[in-house]
Scaffold this active site. Structure first.
Site, mmCIF file in Angstrom:
data_model
loop_
_atom_site.group_PDB
_atom_site.id
_atom_site.type_symbol
_atom_site.label_atom_id
_atom_site.label_comp_id
_atom_site.label_asym_id
_atom_site.label_seq_id
_atom_site.Cartn_x
_atom_site.Cartn_y
_atom_site.Cartn_z
ATOM 1 N N ASP A 1 0.843 -1.203 0.000
ATOM 2 C CA ASP A 1 0.000 0.000 0.000
ATOM 3 C C ASP A 1 0.879 1.254 0.000
ATOM 4 O OD1 ASP A 1 -2.214 -1.641 0.208
ATOM 5 O OD2 ASP A 1 -2.240 -1.532 2.402
HETATM 6 N N1 URA Z 1 -1.177 -6.085 3.701
HETATM 7 C C1 URA Z 1 -1.717 -4.840 3.738
HETATM 8 O O1 URA Z 1 -2.775 -4.656 4.297
HETATM 9 N N2 URA Z 1 -1.043 -3.844 3.167
HETATM 10 C C2 URA Z 1 0.149 -4.012 2.550
HETATM 11 O O2 URA Z 1 0.720 -3.039 2.042
HETATM 12 C C3 URA Z 1 0.700 -5.287 2.528
HETATM 13 C C4 URA Z 1 0.012 -6.316 3.115
#
Ligand code: URA
Length: 238
Positions: free
Chosen positions: A102
Site C-alpha cells: 500500500d
Molecule cells: N497487507 C496490507 O494490508 N497492506 C500491505 O501493504 C501489505 C500487506
C-alpha cells in the site's frame, strides 16, 4: 541480439535514433566502433556509448526499500511510483513490482524483469511467506495470536493461518502466506486493532538489506536470486 535492438531495449535510444548514434561511431563493441545496427552482439561483449560502459544484462531483480508515500505501480499520471525511485533503464527493461505494498506501507518490495518468476511468487498456490512488522491501535494479546493462527474470517474469504508474535502491547511481527488486497490491515481490523504502521521485513527467502535506507535499492546477489527461483519452483541457470 542485434546491436540496435539491444540499445533500444536498454532505453539508450529508439531504433531510429540508434542509426545516427551508430553512424557517428559513438557505440563501440569490444573497443571497436560498430556502425552496423544488425551486428549480432556476442555474449559478454563490452559495449560502450560515448565511452560509457553499458550494463547489457536484460534480466534484473531488484530489492527496493519502499518508502511511505509512493505507489506500487508501473506508472501513474499524478503520483510518484516505485519506478520513479529506480534509474530509467529498469523501466525500459520492463522491471515490474512483484505484488504490491500500500502507499503508506514501507519495506521490502521486489521488482523483476522476469514475468514468470513474479507471477509464480504471488500465485496463491505457492504460499510464499511474507513477514511484516505492524504497529496497531490497541493492545494485542494471546487471543489475537490464536485468532491469527486459526485463520481470520474476513467478509469475502478466510485467511490462511498466520503467525502473530507480539513484541510489545501495540507492535507485532506477523507472518502471512498469501497477499490479498489490504490483507494484513484487514486481519488486524477484524480483531478490532487497526494498523497504524506496516513495514515488510521479508518476502519469501529475501530479507530487507539493513544497509538500505528508505527509497534505496540494490540488485539481488546470486545467492538471493537462486533462492528466489527455488521458492518459485523454477529452474535457474546463472
Ligand atoms: N497487507 C496490507 O494490508 N497492506 C500491505 O501493504 C501489505 C500487506
Amino acid at each position: 541480439m542485434r546491436l540496435d535492438k539491444l540499445l533500444s531495449r536498454l532505453g539508450e535510444a529508439s531504433r531510429s535514433e540508434c542509426k545516427a548514434l551508430l553512424k557517428a561511431g559513438r557505440v563501440k563493441v569490444n573497443g571497436e566502433a560498430c556502425r552496423d545496427g544488425a551486428f549480432s552482439v556476442p555474449e559478454g561483449a563490452r559495449v560502450t556509448l560515448d565511452g560509457r560502459p553499458l550494463d547489457t544484462r536484460l534480466t534484473r531483480h531488484v530489492m527496493l526499500y519502499k518508502p511511505a508515500g509512493v505507489l506500487t505501480a508501473r506508472e501513474d499520471k499524478n503520483q510518484r511510483t516505485v519506478m520513479d525511485l529506480l534509474p530509467p533503464v529498469y523501466t525500459a527493461l520492463e522491471c515490474m513490482p512483484v505484488g504490491r505494498l500500500d502507499k503508506d506501507t514501507t519495506g521490502l518490495l521486489l521488482l523483476t524483469t522476469d514475468g514468470e518468476l513474479g507471477h509464480r511468487l504471488i500465485s496463491p498456490a505457492r504460499h510464499v511467506d511474507k513477514v511484516y512488522l505492524a504497529r496497531v491501535d490497541g493492545n494485542l494479546d494471546g487471543a489475537d495470536a490464536e485468532a491469527f493462527a486459526a485463520g481470520i474470517e474476513l467478509s469475502d474469504f478466510t485467511a490462511l493461518p498466520a503467525k502473530l508474535e507480539i513484541l510489545s502491547p501495540d507492535t507485532a511481527r506477523v507472518t502471512v502466506q498469501e497477499g490479498k488486497y489490504h490483507q494484513v490491515k484487514r486481519m488486524f481490523g477484524a480483531v478490532g486493532k487497526p494498523v497504524k504502521e506496516l513495514h515488510r521485513q521479508t518476502f519469501g527467502p529475501l530479507a530487507l538489506d539493513e544497509q538500505l535506507r528508505p527509497g534505496e535499492f540494490r540488485e539481488l546477489t546470486d545467492e538471493e536470486e537462486a533462492a528466489l527461483y527455488a521458492a518459485a519452483g523454477l529452474n535457474h541457470e546463472q
